[in-house]
Design an enzyme around this catalytic site. Structure first.
Site, PDB file in Angstrom:
ATOM      1  N   SER A 249       0.843  -1.192   0.000  1.00 28.90           N
ATOM      2  CA  SER A 249       0.000   0.000   0.000  1.00 28.90           C
ATOM      3  C   SER A 249       0.878   1.242   0.000  1.00 28.90           C
ATOM      4  CB  SER A 249      -0.911   0.000   1.230  1.00 28.90           C
ATOM      5  OG  SER A 249      -0.121   0.215   2.376  1.00 28.90           O
ATOM      6  N   LYS A 250       0.217   2.377   0.002  1.00 34.03           N
ATOM      7  CA  LYS A 250       0.932   3.647  -0.132  1.00 34.03           C
ATOM      8  C   LYS A 250       2.048   3.830   0.886  1.00 34.03           C
ATOM      9  CE  LYS A 250      -2.143   6.490  -2.759  1.00 34.03           C
ATOM     10  NZ  LYS A 250      -3.565   6.707  -2.734  1.00 34.03           N
ATOM     11  N   ARG A 251       1.837   3.257   2.071  1.00 40.00           N
ATOM     12  CA  ARG A 251       2.886   3.512   3.072  1.00 40.00           C
ATOM     13  C   ARG A 251       4.182   2.775   2.761  1.00 40.00           C
ATOM     14  NH1 ARG A 251       2.458  -0.738   6.619  1.00 40.00           N
ATOM     15  NH2 ARG A 251       0.671  -1.945   5.965  1.00 40.00           N
ATOM     16  N   GLY A 253       5.540   3.059  -0.177  1.00 40.56           N
ATOM     17  CA  GLY A 253       6.172   3.827  -1.256  1.00 40.56           C
ATOM     18  C   GLY A 253       5.210   3.929  -2.415  1.00 40.56           C
TER      19      GLY A 253
END
Ligand code: GLU
Length: 485
Positions: A249-251, A253
């Site tokens: 997921s976005k966390r 990268g």
């Protein structure tokens, strides 16, 4: 069994346009595309846009852009499910006549009550088949003013099984599947049904998709069987996890495909990286897209989840950068220099800069950052000047400047001039190299200084060195005083 031996391979990528193209979807698309390319088949792009609340034209464009950047060209499509509504309705009518679909007049309230009662009895909530026609069964009277939903008449017993090309044999008991809605009471067809009609109409031979769809497959197989359609082979690819084992997921990268070109990754490197994510060909790590298409098969996809490793991607990207011709690299680097606010019009040729920096920059964005001192006369920190511009260095720089005014401006001769100066003054190499480096670039870590000087050009080199002597005097440095351009 390889269906690919007997008939044309037809694969598809069927994203839902609900935001961005996830890098994991990019890999699924790559596998489906490469399989078609490997067997000289057909790759189809289908946009599954029936979720009207979440689908937007912008999100469609993002998918098209992502596929274009990845170079995953489609042979047919893009087909849009929203443009195929008439066809779905037609198939529903045929199935109604054939008795494989039936109307269900349950209201939402009734369905809620049904589930509530099942839960209260400790059962799994499911449709209880109250409108399912069976011989000898009396159906409830059709209520007035209610538009029915259409349900698929799922087989009551037996198993649905398939030999998954990635995960091996998978089977479900029909008893676990209830009669799912294929068209809502407002007549809109549901997702699982549209996929069946599309895969059938588009003559898909291999459904390669994420394993979040494994639970949909038995329903889809049953519908395809009811339609008398030939079944495709299925290969469910595991999802991609972040370095910490959690769903990517976005966390972790960048998860959107288009962030990669923006961050200075090369298309071929990203393709190579995605190809190796859950698939292997012996120990091969670096290979071209063409090579991949020749090697790719479904049998070497690992059934376990693949872990996304940003460091490995950076390493691979750097390998590709190092192998790219400077002239080609220059074209790629140009927009990043612009983004970094550098005007290249009056500076050295980008090709020369790229050639010098490619060993040091894993991404184009980082290369642009490193290129700064080629296009802007650097500010030099006072502390660096104090450290490196020693009393021994100052006269050496002065003498070197005089020599450089007439040196033949090629790297070998520049290098010889620097060495001669060192010998003449009895210095050690770094005693001249470091102040030179600091004065010319503002940094202590750079590519070879003679190469930098060649690229910067005589005029600029002399101008940067001359900053030591404002109005012909020698400058007194202190640590707080930065050296302005
Ligand atoms: N539209 C589905 C998704 O984006 C894919 C469906 C399929 O490949 O069958 O997850």
């Amino acid at each position: 069994m390889h269906a690919s031996n007997s008939k044309e391979v037809r694969t598809r990528f069927a994203p839902s346009p609900t935001g961005f193209l996830h890098i994991g979807s990019g890999r699924t698309a790559l596998f489906a595309w490469a399989y078609a390319r490997r067997f000289k088949g057909t790759f189809i792009l289908r946009i599954e846009d029936t979720d009207v609340e979440r689908s937007t034209p912008e999100a469609v464009q993002v998918i098209l852009d992502g596929m274009k950047w990845l170079g995953l060209d489609h042979d047919e499509g893009p087909f849009y499910q929203m443009q195929r509504m008439d066809r779905y309705k037609e198939v529903i009518h045929t199935m109604l006549s054939a008795g494989t679909v039936y109307p269900c007049y349950c209201t939402p309230e009734e369905l809620d009550a049904m589930r509530e009662a099942q839960r209260a009895r400790g059962e799994k909530p499911r449709y209880d088949g109250r409108w399912r026609p069976e011989s000898g069964k009396t159906l409830p009277p059709v209520p007035a003013g209610i538009k029915p939903a259409m349900r698929f008449k799922n087989p009551l017993d037996g198993v649905v099984a398939w030999e998954d090309r990635v995960k091996g044999r998978i089977e479900f008991n029909n008893g676990e599947l209830d009669d799912f809605v294929i068209a809502r009471s407002d007549a809109t067809p549901t997702y699982n049904f549209c996929v069946c009609v599309d895969d059938w109409d588009m003559k898909i031979t291999h459904v390669i998709r994420g394993d979040d769809h494994v639970n949909n497959t038995p329903r889809q197989i049953n519908v395809l069987n009811a339609l008398g359609a030939e079944l495709p082979e299925y290969g469910h690819v595991s999802m991609i996890l972040g370095d910490d084992g959690q769903k990517l997921s976005k966390r972790h990268g960048a998860v959107s495909v288009m962030e990669y070109p923006q961050n200075g990754y090369l298309r071929d490197a990203v393709i190579n990286y995605l190809a190796r994510l859950g698939w292997s060909h012996g120990d091969e790590e670096i290979f071209s897209v063409q090579q991949f298409c020749e090697w790719f098969d479904l049998d070497h996809i690992t059934p376990s989840p693949a872990q996304f490793n940003t460091e490995k991607l950076r390493w691979l990207n750097h390998e590709y950068i190092k192998r790219t011709e400077p002239s080609v690299l220059a074209e790629m680097l140009k927009p990043f220099l612009g983004l970094a606010g550098l005007s290249t019009a009056n500076g050295p040729a980008i090709e020369k800069v790229a050639e010098l920096l490619r060993d040091r920059a894993p991404t184009l964005a980082e290369m642009a950052a490193l290129a700064h001192y080629f296009y802007v006369r650097p500010e030099v920190e006072g502390a660096l000047l104090v450290q490196h511009l020693t009393d021994a260095a100052k006269p050496a720089i002065a003498a070197l400047s005089a020599t450089l005014a007439t040196t033949n401006w090629i790297k070998a001769d520049i290098s010889a001039a620097v060495k001669a100066q060192v010998t003449q003054l009895g210095l050690k190499m770094p005693q001249l190299m470091m102040p030179l480096r600091v004065l010319l670039t503002g940094q202590t870590q750079t590519p070879a200084i003679d190469a930098i000087m060649e690229v910067l050009g005589r005029e600029e080199v002399l101008a940067r060195l001359a900053r030591m002597w404002p109005e012909g005097e020698s400058l007194q440095f202190d640590k707080t005083q930065n050296f302005k351009p």
